[in-house]
Design an enzyme around this catalytic site. Structure first.
Site: not given
Ligand code: HMG
Ligand code: MG
Length: 309
Positions: A23-24, A214, A216, A247, A256
């Site tokens: 995933r990450d 966690h 990186h 990310c 990571n």
């Molecule tokens: P939003 O941007 O607030 O907007 O979504 P929305 O809720 O109005 O949805 C926009 C569009 O996304 C719509 O589609 C929804 O259907 C779709 P459109 O009408 O434009 O075709 N949508 C989804 N599709 C699939 N699955 C869903 C979903 N929700 C909405 N669950 C949201 C909010 C969080 C979904 C969006 O901003 C997003 O996907 N962001 C990406 C976040 C991400 O994945 N980041 C990387 C992971 S976090 C990370 O890596 C950190 C971590 O490792 C820890 C660390 O290292 O610190 C965990």
């Molecule tokens: Mg991470």
């Protein structure tokens, strides 16, 4: 707890490695065919891991690399004793995770406002509100929820993060029902002293068995930071085989800490991980070859070189 002769700290006898490479890791590498991811997770499943984060149910426009998570999770060969989990930012994601038969889900918030806005398009307070129905549904379906907290040291948008803010959001995630909070050094700027200060503060309010770390490895400090966390009794370490990933919403952040490097460190400290180093390295070689990169793990590279001797 074992008392080490060379320091006064308490290291755990065993740790849980939480594998986030599928995933990450893969969320920030070139897109791969679904079958390659399935083969990768199946290999990981043979290494002794107990926790494998297998996908992410987020917007496919925002993170296209994770768009096939449903198909990936449906196709993997599951081992009974392994928890296969996925990220679920909202109800839509949680419902996808349910149909993918995820054993566990993770909500992910931020300790800094800038990253929260860039990553999940809402404020910290809004994100916590969004998580409430996810928690309620998870409880209904008896699915454990992990809480990620990003930018616990520094934020790529807001600069250094206030430890009291980290504590406040971490406490909220635990109070909402997360069984554990994973403290994310998203851009890898943490160093052992900063990590010690942070963990000490958090441990005063959250038991150690509910804290994961966690790291990186952007600045090469992930292993010393893990050593520091271990010395303070932290027992769950997130890691990504071959040091994959990063990310997409944290510019410049690298992958990571490599799982292979953590396993080797733990072996040398006499800490049980339950993992077989050769088998986890094999998964790292397989996925690195598929991505056409070298494993970002010194241990992996050393093992490979030894094999070729
Ligand atoms: P939003 O941007 O607030 O907007 O979504 P929305 O809720 O109005 O949805 C926009 C569009 O996304 C719509 O589609 C929804 O259907 C779709 P459109 O009408 O434009 O075709 N949508 C989804 N599709 C699939 N699955 C869903 C979903 N929700 C909405 N669950 C949201 C909010 C969080 C979904 C969006 O901003 C997003 O996907 N962001 C990406 C976040 C991400 O994945 N980041 C990387 C992971 S976090 C990370 O890596 C950190 C971590 O490792 C820890 C660390 O290292 O610190 C965990
Ligand atoms: Mg991470």
């Amino acid at each position: 707890m074992i008392k080490r002769p060379d320091c006064s700290s308490d290291f755990p006898d065993r740790v849980t490695l939480f594998e986030v490479g599928a995933r990450d890791g893969l969320q920030n590498e070139s897109s791969l065919p679904t079958q390659t991811k399935v083969d990768f997770i199946n290999l990981l499943s043979l290494s002794g891991l107990k926790h494998i984060e297998a996908g992410s149910f987020v917007s496919a426009k925002r993170v296209p690399q994770m768009a096939d998570s449903l198909n990936v999770m449906r196709a993997i060969e599951r081992q009974d004793n392994i928890t296969y989990s996925a990220l679920t930012p909202n109800i839509q994601g949680f419902e996808m995770a349910l149909s993918a038969q995820a054993d566990e889900v993770a909500i992910f918030g931020s300790a800094s406002e800038g990253f929260s806005q860039h990553n999940i398009n809402c404020s910290i307070a809004e994100s916590l509100k969004r998580f409430e129905p996810v928690m309620a549904l998870a409880q209904l379906h008896n699915i454990p929820v992990r809480g990620y907290l990003s930018c616990v040291i520094d934020c790529p948008y807001d600069g250094s993060t206030d430890t009291t803010q980290v504590l406040e959001v971490a406490r909220t995630l635990i109070d909402m029902g997360c069984y554990e909070v994973s403290l994310g050094d998203t851009i890898g700027t943490g160093t052992p002293l900063k990590v010690a200060k942070l963990i000490e503060t958090i441990q005063n309010h959250i038991p150690s068995n509910q804290i994961a770390v966690h790291f990186h490895n952007t600045w090469g400090q992930a292993l010393p930071n893990i050593y520091q966390a271990l010395s303070m009794g932290i027992r769950t370490i997130d890691a990504s085989v071959a040091g994959l990933g990063g990310c997409p919403y944290a510019p410049g952040a690298s992958g990571n800490v490599a799982t292979e490097d953590v396993v080797y460190l733990c072996q040398q400290l006499g800490i049980e991980t339950g993992l077989e180093l050769e088998k986890i390295a094999l998964a790292g070689w397989m996925i690195s070859d598929a991505l056409n990169i070298s494993p970002r793990s010194n241990v992996s590279q050393a093992l490979r070189a030894k094999r070729l001797q």
